[in-house]
Scaffold this active site. Sequence first.
Site, PDB file in Angstrom:
ATOM      1  N   LYS A   1     -22.017  -1.247  -2.380  1.00  0.00           N
ATOM      2  CA  LYS A   1     -22.754  -0.047  -2.770  1.00  0.00           C
ATOM      3  C   LYS A   1     -22.042   0.545  -3.990  1.00  0.00           C
ATOM      4  O   LYS A   1     -20.902   0.139  -4.282  1.00  0.00           O
ATOM      5  CB  LYS A   1     -22.828   0.968  -1.620  1.00  0.00           C
ATOM      6  CG  LYS A   1     -21.463   1.488  -1.177  1.00  0.00           C
ATOM      7  CD  LYS A   1     -21.557   2.461  -0.034  1.00  0.00           C
ATOM      8  CE  LYS A   1     -21.909   3.843  -0.527  1.00  0.00           C
ATOM      9  NZ  LYS A   1     -21.764   4.882   0.510  1.00  0.00           N
TER      10      LYS A   1
ATOM     11  N   CYS B   1     -19.008  -1.742   7.666  1.00  0.00           N
ATOM     12  CA  CYS B   1     -19.366  -1.053   8.912  1.00  0.00           C
ATOM     13  C   CYS B   1     -20.691  -1.513   9.522  1.00  0.00           C
ATOM     14  O   CYS B   1     -20.697  -2.025  10.641  1.00  0.00           O
ATOM     15  CB  CYS B   1     -19.382   0.451   8.674  1.00  0.00           C
ATOM     16  SG  CYS B   1     -17.738   1.092   8.310  1.00  0.00           S
TER      17      CYS B   1
ATOM     18  N   GLY C   1     -24.961  -3.842   3.540  1.00  0.00           N
ATOM     19  CA  GLY C   1     -23.696  -4.579   3.609  1.00  0.00           C
ATOM     20  C   GLY C   1     -22.584  -3.606   3.957  1.00  0.00           C
ATOM     21  O   GLY C   1     -22.829  -2.543   4.524  1.00  0.00           O
TER      22      GLY C   1
ATOM     23  N   LEU D   1     -17.386   9.132   7.647  1.00  0.00           N
ATOM     24  CA  LEU D   1     -17.460   9.168   6.181  1.00  0.00           C
ATOM     25  C   LEU D   1     -18.108   7.902   5.629  1.00  0.00           C
ATOM     26  O   LEU D   1     -18.071   6.846   6.247  1.00  0.00           O
ATOM     27  CB  LEU D   1     -16.070   9.363   5.569  1.00  0.00           C
ATOM     28  CG  LEU D   1     -15.000   8.283   5.772  1.00  0.00           C
ATOM     29  CD1 LEU D   1     -15.157   7.100   4.842  1.00  0.00           C
ATOM     30  CD2 LEU D   1     -13.628   8.890   5.577  1.00  0.00           C
TER      31      LEU D   1
ATOM     32  N   ASN E   1     -24.449   4.349  13.628  1.00  0.00           N
ATOM     33  CA  ASN E   1     -24.501   3.290  12.612  1.00  0.00           C
ATOM     34  C   ASN E   1     -25.659   2.335  12.877  1.00  0.00           C
ATOM     35  O   ASN E   1     -26.345   1.901  11.953  1.00  0.00           O
ATOM     36  CB  ASN E   1     -23.174   2.520  12.582  1.00  0.00           C
ATOM     37  CG  ASN E   1     -22.156   3.190  11.670  1.00  0.00           C
ATOM     38  OD1 ASN E   1     -22.426   4.255  11.113  1.00  0.00           O
ATOM     39  ND2 ASN E   1     -21.008   2.583  11.514  1.00  0.00           N
TER      40      ASN E   1
ATOM     41  N   LYS F   1       0.842  -1.205   0.000  1.00  0.00           N
ATOM     42  CA  LYS F   1       0.000   0.000   0.000  1.00  0.00           C
ATOM     43  C   LYS F   1       0.874   1.250   0.000  1.00  0.00           C
ATOM     44  O   LYS F   1       0.649   2.185  -0.767  1.00  0.00           O
ATOM     45  CB  LYS F   1      -0.868   0.030   1.270  1.00  0.00           C
ATOM     46  CG  LYS F   1      -2.229  -0.571   1.071  1.00  0.00           C
ATOM     47  CD  LYS F   1      -3.099  -0.377   2.290  1.00  0.00           C
ATOM     48  CE  LYS F   1      -4.251  -1.354   2.178  1.00  0.00           C
ATOM     49  NZ  LYS F   1      -5.037  -1.474   3.388  1.00  0.00           N
TER      50      LYS F   1
HETATM   51  N1  LIG Z   1     -14.425   2.007   5.772  1.00  0.00           N
HETATM   52  C1  LIG Z   1     -15.198   2.998   6.167  1.00  0.00           C
HETATM   53  O1  LIG Z   1     -15.972   3.556   5.396  1.00  0.00           O
HETATM   54  C2  LIG Z   1     -15.175   3.476   7.595  1.00  0.00           C
HETATM   55  C3  LIG Z   1     -15.806   4.678   7.934  1.00  0.00           C
HETATM   56  C4  LIG Z   1     -15.776   5.123   9.263  1.00  0.00           C
HETATM   57  C5  LIG Z   1     -15.116   4.384  10.223  1.00  0.00           C
HETATM   58  N2  LIG Z   1     -14.514   3.212   9.874  1.00  0.00           N
HETATM   59  C6  LIG Z   1     -13.753   2.492  10.905  1.00  0.00           C
HETATM   60  O2  LIG Z   1     -12.381   2.859  10.740  1.00  0.00           O
HETATM   61  C7  LIG Z   1     -11.516   1.751  11.024  1.00  0.00           C
HETATM   62  C8  LIG Z   1     -10.659   1.445   9.805  1.00  0.00           C
HETATM   63  O3  LIG Z   1     -11.500   0.998   8.772  1.00  0.00           O
HETATM   64  P1  LIG Z   1     -10.953   0.794   7.280  1.00  0.00           P
HETATM   65  O4  LIG Z   1     -12.114   0.407   6.453  1.00  0.00           O
HETATM   66  O5  LIG Z   1     -10.139   1.969   6.903  1.00  0.00           O
HETATM   67  O6  LIG Z   1      -9.976  -0.471   7.519  1.00  0.00           O
HETATM   68  P2  LIG Z   1      -8.946  -1.127   6.504  1.00  0.00           P
HETATM   69  O7  LIG Z   1      -8.911  -2.563   6.842  1.00  0.00           O
HETATM   70  O8  LIG Z   1      -9.262  -0.696   5.114  1.00  0.00           O
HETATM   71  O9  LIG Z   1      -7.534  -0.455   6.890  1.00  0.00           O
HETATM   72  C9  LIG Z   1      -6.824  -0.739   8.034  1.00  0.00           C
HETATM   73  C10 LIG Z   1      -5.337  -0.477   7.758  1.00  0.00           C
HETATM   74  O10 LIG Z   1      -4.602  -0.586   8.984  1.00  0.00           O
HETATM   75  C11 LIG Z   1      -3.344  -1.217   8.706  1.00  0.00           C
HETATM   76  N3  LIG Z   1      -2.798  -1.755   9.966  1.00  0.00           N
HETATM   77  C12 LIG Z   1      -3.200  -2.826  10.679  1.00  0.00           C
HETATM   78  N4  LIG Z   1      -2.466  -2.953  11.808  1.00  0.00           N
HETATM   79  C13 LIG Z   1      -1.585  -1.924  11.815  1.00  0.00           C
HETATM   80  C14 LIG Z   1      -0.566  -1.492  12.716  1.00  0.00           C
HETATM   81  N5  LIG Z   1      -0.309  -2.134  13.861  1.00  0.00           N
HETATM   82  N6  LIG Z   1       0.148  -0.393  12.395  1.00  0.00           N
HETATM   83  C15 LIG Z   1      -0.094   0.286  11.245  1.00  0.00           C
HETATM   84  N7  LIG Z   1      -1.046  -0.071  10.359  1.00  0.00           N
HETATM   85  C16 LIG Z   1      -1.784  -1.164  10.640  1.00  0.00           C
HETATM   86  C17 LIG Z   1      -3.694  -2.246   7.659  1.00  0.00           C
HETATM   87  O11 LIG Z   1      -2.548  -2.679   6.947  1.00  0.00           O
HETATM   88  C18 LIG Z   1      -4.687  -1.469   6.786  1.00  0.00           C
HETATM   89  O12 LIG Z   1      -4.035  -0.771   5.749  1.00  0.00           O
HETATM   90  C19 LIG Z   1     -12.452   0.624  11.463  1.00  0.00           C
HETATM   91  O13 LIG Z   1     -12.591   0.672  12.856  1.00  0.00           O
HETATM   92  C20 LIG Z   1     -13.778   0.975  10.804  1.00  0.00           C
HETATM   93  O14 LIG Z   1     -14.884   0.438  11.499  1.00  0.00           O
HETATM   94  C21 LIG Z   1     -14.504   2.749   8.589  1.00  0.00           C
HETATM   95  O1  LIG Z   2     -31.339   3.834   2.229  1.00  0.00           O
HETATM   96  C1  LIG Z   2     -30.390   3.039   2.218  1.00  0.00           C
HETATM   97  C2  LIG Z   2     -29.053   3.446   2.473  1.00  0.00           C
HETATM   98  C3  LIG Z   2     -28.043   2.488   2.480  1.00  0.00           C
HETATM   99  N1  LIG Z   2     -28.334   1.177   2.229  1.00  0.00           N
HETATM  100  C4  LIG Z   2     -27.253   0.161   2.280  1.00  0.00           C
HETATM  101  O2  LIG Z   2     -26.521   0.326   3.482  1.00  0.00           O
HETATM  102  C5  LIG Z   2     -25.154  -0.054   3.311  1.00  0.00           C
HETATM  103  C6  LIG Z   2     -24.227   1.020   3.837  1.00  0.00           C
HETATM  104  O3  LIG Z   2     -24.305   2.163   3.012  1.00  0.00           O
HETATM  105  P1  LIG Z   2     -23.625   3.559   3.384  1.00  0.00           P
HETATM  106  O4  LIG Z   2     -24.006   3.935   4.754  1.00  0.00           O
HETATM  107  O5  LIG Z   2     -23.944   4.514   2.316  1.00  0.00           O
HETATM  108  O6  LIG Z   2     -22.073   3.215   3.265  1.00  0.00           O
HETATM  109  P2  LIG Z   2     -20.873   2.992   4.320  1.00  0.00           P
HETATM  110  O7  LIG Z   2     -19.643   3.390   3.611  1.00  0.00           O
HETATM  111  O8  LIG Z   2     -20.970   1.623   4.892  1.00  0.00           O
HETATM  112  O9  LIG Z   2     -21.114   4.081   5.484  1.00  0.00           O
HETATM  113  C7  LIG Z   2     -21.671   3.766   6.753  1.00  0.00           C
HETATM  114  O10 LIG Z   2     -20.702   3.205   7.614  1.00  0.00           O
HETATM  115  C8  LIG Z   2     -19.532   4.059   7.823  1.00  0.00           C
HETATM  116  C9  LIG Z   2     -18.539   3.268   8.653  1.00  0.00           C
HETATM  117  O11 LIG Z   2     -18.805   3.308  10.009  1.00  0.00           O
HETATM  118  C10 LIG Z   2     -19.987   5.352   8.509  1.00  0.00           C
HETATM  119  O12 LIG Z   2     -18.870   6.180   8.730  1.00  0.00           O
HETATM  120  C11 LIG Z   2     -21.020   6.038   7.619  1.00  0.00           C
HETATM  121  O13 LIG Z   2     -21.503   7.212   8.279  1.00  0.00           O
HETATM  122  C12 LIG Z   2     -22.188   5.071   7.362  1.00  0.00           C
HETATM  123  O14 LIG Z   2     -23.143   5.664   6.486  1.00  0.00           O
HETATM  124  C13 LIG Z   2     -25.003  -0.331   1.803  1.00  0.00           C
HETATM  125  O15 LIG Z   2     -25.050  -1.725   1.580  1.00  0.00           O
HETATM  126  C14 LIG Z   2     -26.213   0.340   1.178  1.00  0.00           C
HETATM  127  O16 LIG Z   2     -26.640  -0.307  -0.016  1.00  0.00           O
HETATM  128  C15 LIG Z   2     -29.655   0.767   1.980  1.00  0.00           C
HETATM  129  O17 LIG Z   2     -29.931  -0.427   1.767  1.00  0.00           O
HETATM  130  N2  LIG Z   2     -30.632   1.729   1.992  1.00  0.00           N
END
Ligand SMILES: NC(=O)c1ccc[n+]([C@@H]2O[C@H](COP(=O)([O-])OP(=O)(O)OC[C@H]3O[C@@H](n4cnc5c(N)ncnc54)[C@H](O)[C@@H]3O)[C@@H](O)[C@H]2O)c1
Ligand SMILES: O=c1ccn([C@@H]2O[C@H](COP(=O)(O)OP(=O)(O)O[C@H]3O[C@H](CO)[C@@H](O)[C@H](O)[C@H]3O)[C@@H](O)[C@H]2O)c(=O)[nH]1
Length: 445
Positions: A322, A262, A259, A155, A210, A35
């Site tokens: 999505k 999160c 799905g 986000l 969430n 990465k």
């Molecule tokens: N994906 C989202 O949309 C989203 C949004 C909001 C919050 N979150 C939360 O944020 C967190 C991260 O989610 P993500 O989707 O970015 O995860 P991810 O799996 O995509 O990324 C995690 C990263 O951390 C790295 N990592 C693991 N152990 C490490 C260490 N000891 N030191 C340095 N790097 C290390 C991995 O190599 C990886 O690149 C989770 O708790 C998730 O629930 C995710």
């Molecule tokens: O009206 C709706 C809206 C969403 N979805 C489904 O819900 C899932 C999640 O969608 P979305 O919330 O848009 O995407 P994420 O990236 O998973 O974001 C959620 O999860 C993140 C990780 O915690 C949070 O940061 C965000 O605020 C929260 O929206 C997907 O499968 C969508 O298809 C539905 O079925 N109906």
Amino acid sequence: MKVGIIGTGYVGIVSGVCFADMGHQVVCFDVDQYKLSLYRQGKSAIYEPGLEELLAKNIAAKRIHFTDVITEMIKESDVLFICVGTPPLPDGSADLSQVEAAVREIAENTPAGAYKVIVEKSTVPVGTHKRLKNITRLYNKSQAKFDFVVNSEFLKEGDAIHDFLHPDRIVIGAETEEAKNLMIELYSTFKDKILITDPSSAEIIKYASNSFLATKISFINMVADLCEKTGADVSLVAEGMGLDKRIGRAFLNAGIGYGGSCFPKDVKAFIHVMEQYGIDASILQSVDSFNTQRFHRMIKILKDELWILKNKHIAMWGLAFKPNTDDIREAPSIKIVQELLDAGVILHLYDPAAMENFQKLFPPSDRVHYALSPLEAVENAEALLLVTEWAEFKKIPITKFYEKMKLPVVIDGRNLFPAEDMIKHNFRYFPIGKGKVLETMENNK
Ligand SMILES: NC(=O)c1ccc[n+]([C@@H]2O[C@H](COP(=O)([O-])OP(=O)(O)OC[C@H]3O[C@@H](n4cnc5c(N)ncnc54)[C@H](O)[C@@H]3O)[C@@H](O)[C@H]2O)c1
Ligand SMILES: O=c1ccn([C@@H]2O[C@H](COP(=O)(O)OP(=O)(O)O[C@H]3O[C@H](CO)[C@@H](O)[C@H](O)[C@H]3O)[C@@H](O)[C@H]2O)c(=O)[nH]1
């Protein structure tokens, strides 16, 4: 301000790039060398609209760089953001081993006399900040000073850059004035969006948000089932409900279930936390179990229509959980594909961004074909399943795929196509929660 990012997955890389774009000096650390090598070249490791451009811009401006040396990252940062994964354990609780490892490594490598603010950006259960504080006490022999702040990320994938740079709120759960003021300065661009809380409340805000959004989705899916049985239309019901400001129209789109990385895991983890404290979590258990079963609906309709599925050619549009992402974590497509393969179906799959990831789970074979275009996927298909509502699918003229398909059966898991046109073009069309459409089709039989 000098910002360190630990973990450059979806949240880490977006946060790092956006902080850099806000004018901060950012250094990102990850244990994944591949990465880091991509990022250094200005290439994104994930599909996220706008990310690559912003990354390249901020590398050129020398506001962001990448390292695999943790001491370098610590030395160059005042605020350290923990953005590592918190995936689910088999019992539904959050696996906090990546978080523990990251904080332990920070503690072990921070020199005496230094002051660092460690920020929980990852989604973690209430009380985690206390555990982490203890880890720094245990592992930091030099007695450097640490403060902990909870600043969860909200986000959405596919809109990540926009969401980060236009937040509804920035929650800061801080214990000390020094850490709180540092965070307020860091987010000074969004001054009017900041909510200051204690760390435990901040941790709960993330899971509760969430879980609440997931509840809205399971709720409208339940209502959609009633609409189908009574000749009503779930889109109109959602519109009517959503006009009430207390309810709101967002997250009331009926479909084949939520799905992603999160909602499924966070609902389960929140249930686990409730149970640990002896709290009745049955509301969320229903939300979760309703969602887990939701994908069956498509397969049931398919069986009702085609009867025997063995050796039938089925096309699927959309694999990502999505649109506008390549992420397939907990995508409904995975369960649908698995069940159809178990039933002996021959699949023709297409997704604009997620096919590479999907192939790692389901390699190409005589049963699993990956098409180069949506129209190639439907060639001679006996049914089309619409699983992800990518905008490009909506632009394809209905007559085009009608001509290509062997049988005009479309099961639309996201209400993407215009129902009246589909019926007019003689499709057997199964949207979600549109009882009138189903009645019309029955009458046309
Ligand atoms: N994906 C989202 O949309 C989203 C949004 C909001 C919050 N979150 C939360 O944020 C967190 C991260 O989610 P993500 O989707 O970015 O995860 P991810 O799996 O995509 O990324 C995690 C990263 O951390 C790295 N990592 C693991 N152990 C490490 C260490 N000891 N030191 C340095 N790097 C290390 C991995 O190599 C990886 O690149 C989770 O708790 C998730 O629930 C995710
Ligand atoms: O009206 C709706 C809206 C969403 N979805 C489904 O819900 C899932 C999640 O969608 P979305 O919330 O848009 O995407 P994420 O990236 O998973 O974001 C959620 O999860 C993140 C990780 O915690 C949070 O940061 C965000 O605020 C929260 O929206 C997907 O499968 C969508 O298809 C539905 O079925 N109906």
